[in-house]
Design a protein around this motif. Structure first.
Motif, short mmCIF file in Angstrom:
data_model
loop_
_atom_site.label_atom_id
_atom_site.label_comp_id
_atom_site.label_asym_id
_atom_site.label_seq_id
_atom_site.Cartn_x
_atom_site.Cartn_y
_atom_site.Cartn_z
N GLY A 137 0.78 -1.23 0.00
CA GLY A 137 0.00 0.00 0.00
C GLY A 137 0.82 1.28 0.00
O GLY A 137 0.26 2.37 -0.15
N GLY A 138 2.13 1.15 0.22
CA GLY A 138 2.99 2.33 0.21
C GLY A 138 2.79 3.23 1.41
O GLY A 138 2.74 4.46 1.27
N PHE A 139 2.69 2.63 2.60
CA PHE A 139 2.52 3.44 3.80
C PHE A 139 3.12 2.74 5.01
O PHE A 139 3.39 1.53 4.98
N VAL A 140 3.31 3.51 6.08
CA VAL A 140 3.71 2.98 7.38
C VAL A 140 2.56 3.24 8.34
O VAL A 140 2.12 4.38 8.50
N ALA A 141 2.07 2.18 8.97
CA ALA A 141 0.99 2.32 9.95
C ALA A 141 1.51 3.04 11.20
O ALA A 141 2.68 2.89 11.56
N PRO A 142 0.67 3.80 11.86
CA PRO A 142 1.13 4.60 13.00
C PRO A 142 1.37 3.79 14.26
O PRO A 142 0.74 2.77 14.49
N ASN A 143 2.29 4.30 15.06
CA ASN A 143 2.51 3.81 16.42
C ASN A 143 1.47 4.53 17.29
O ASN A 143 1.70 5.62 17.81
N LEU A 144 0.31 3.91 17.41
CA LEU A 144 -0.84 4.57 18.04
C LEU A 144 -0.57 4.92 19.50
O LEU A 144 0.14 4.20 20.21
#
Length: 407
Positions: free
Chosen positions: A355-362
């Protein structure tokens, strides 16, 4: 020497973020938490009723009664994930009947059938009342014995029991078997039960967050105000395959597994280690023939515990200080998926890569002295990910790290 290349051609996931890869990918991009309250845990006597909310699959119509009878809860999740992974890989019944496929899954408990069988015996004192299902549900190898029966798999077949590194080690071992030419395809993964019985002993240790007034903000990897992990679960599956074999059958290749590293801490049974973490990561990079400069993203193990996150942060800073790699722990969204986590977090990483993204460190709001040094993605970051490192550490000082690369 690595004589064969190992690629991933299919993934499947059943978690608190969604019941398939599309739902989960969207949740990751949106930074949406799957954590909530389980009222049964309060009634049962837990100090913390927080957990990842995972829907039980409906298997009637998918599996006949005889096959359903042997499946424990975690086996149900694993089946749904494996079904999706095989479908994505283009592996159908005809292929499985004509080819040898292995199965390695991480799993380290099966609580419900053990407790239910013991309750029947205490009350009735008659083993004849237990039925045949309990034995196949209660063994630690319940997942692999059921999956190999359901899909008629005839290759390597055993369960990896290594605490919260189980799923990661399963993938690493599958990779090694394919590299050595011993298997052409292995179904790998990890799975974790989510019932009220499964985590009571963890709760007794005071390991869980008590932030029950705000469940979706309870899991806070690397944050100064973290007060413990939130348990989660589900199932994750990956089809590992020898590169030339995948190309020959026209499979779509998602990524390549290029590095597997491991270590043991050799200390206290629940004591994390920055040195052990560092060694596992460095070995994975060495195995891949890559330097820290090549890594675009690190999926950290960070579970939101005071000690564990600090030790990992020290190791991450030692390896990635001044480098380009984004770092985040998806456990802010999922909680700690335990025996499944090492496999699910590779699935999450592949979805980010695609997807071309980094998921957040919530829920990272206030850094501590160690996390302040890290390049943490606190919001979703658009990024091209060519190389990803994923960490998994567990009780008993077992550490595993995997490196995947875009093909």
């Amino acid at each position: 020497m690595n004589t064969k290349r190992v690629v991933i051609t299919g993934i499947g996931i059943w978690s608190c973020l969604g019941k398939n890869v599309e739902e989960v990918a969207q949740a990751l991009r949106e930074g949406r938490s799957g954590i909530g309250i389980d009222p049964e845990r309060t009634t049962y006597g837990y100090q913390s009723a927080l957990t990842g909310i995972v829907e039980r699959p409906r298997l009637k119509g998918l599996l006949d009664r005889r096959l359903r009878n042997g499946l424990a809860e975690e086996g149900e999740y694993a089946f749904m994930a494996a079904r999706e992974a095989f479908a994505m890989a283009g592996v159908d019944e005809t292929y499985l009947d004509r080819n040898e496929v292995g199965c390695l899954f991480g799993n380290d408990s099966s609580s419900t059938p053990v407790i239910e069988a013991a309750d029947i015996m205490r009350e009735k004192h008659d083993t004849a009342l237990l039925g045949s299902g309990y034995i196949f549900q209660s063994m630690n190898s319940t997942v692999t014995m059921n999956l190999t029966t359901i899909f008629r798999l005839r290759g390597i077949n055993f369960t990896v029991s290594a605490a919260c590194a189980s799923g990661s080690h399963a993938i690493g071992l599958g990779c090694m078997l394919i590299r050595q030419g011993l298997q052409e395809m292995v179904l790998c993964g990890g799975t974790q039960e989510v019932n009220k019985y499964s985590m009571a002993t963890f709760d007794a240790l005071g390991a869980f967050s008590k932030r029950m007034d705000d469940p979706q903000r309870a899991s806070r990897p690397f944050d100064h105000d973290r007060d413990g992990l939130v348990p989660g679960g589900g199932g994750a599956a990956l089809v590992l395959e020898e590169y030339d074999h995948a190309v020959a059958r026209g499979a779509h290749i998602l990524c390549e597994v290029v590095g597997y590293g491991f270590s043991g801490n050799g200390g206290g049974i629940s004591q994390p280690s920055d040195e052990g973490s560092f060694i596992a990561m460095q070995r994975a990079l060495d195995d891949a023939g890559l330097s820290p400069d090549a890594v675009d993203y690190v999926n950290a193990h960070a579970t939101s515990t005071p000690q564990g996150d600090s030790f990992e942060a020290i190791a991450l800073d030692r390896l990635f200080a001044g480098k380009k790699a984004w770092i985040s722990s998806t456990k802010g969204m999922t909680g700690h998926e335990c025996w499944m986590a090492g496999a699910s977090e590779i699935v999450y990483s592949i979805l980010m890569m695609q997807g071309g993204f980094v998921a957040p460190n919530l829920n990272f709001e206030h850094p501590d002295e160690h996390s302040a040094k890290l390049r943490l993605a606190t919001t979703t970051q658009e990024a091209r990910l060519d190389v990803v490192l994923s960490n998994s550490f567990g009780f008993g000082g077992t550490n595993s790290a995997l490196v995947i690369r875009r093909v």
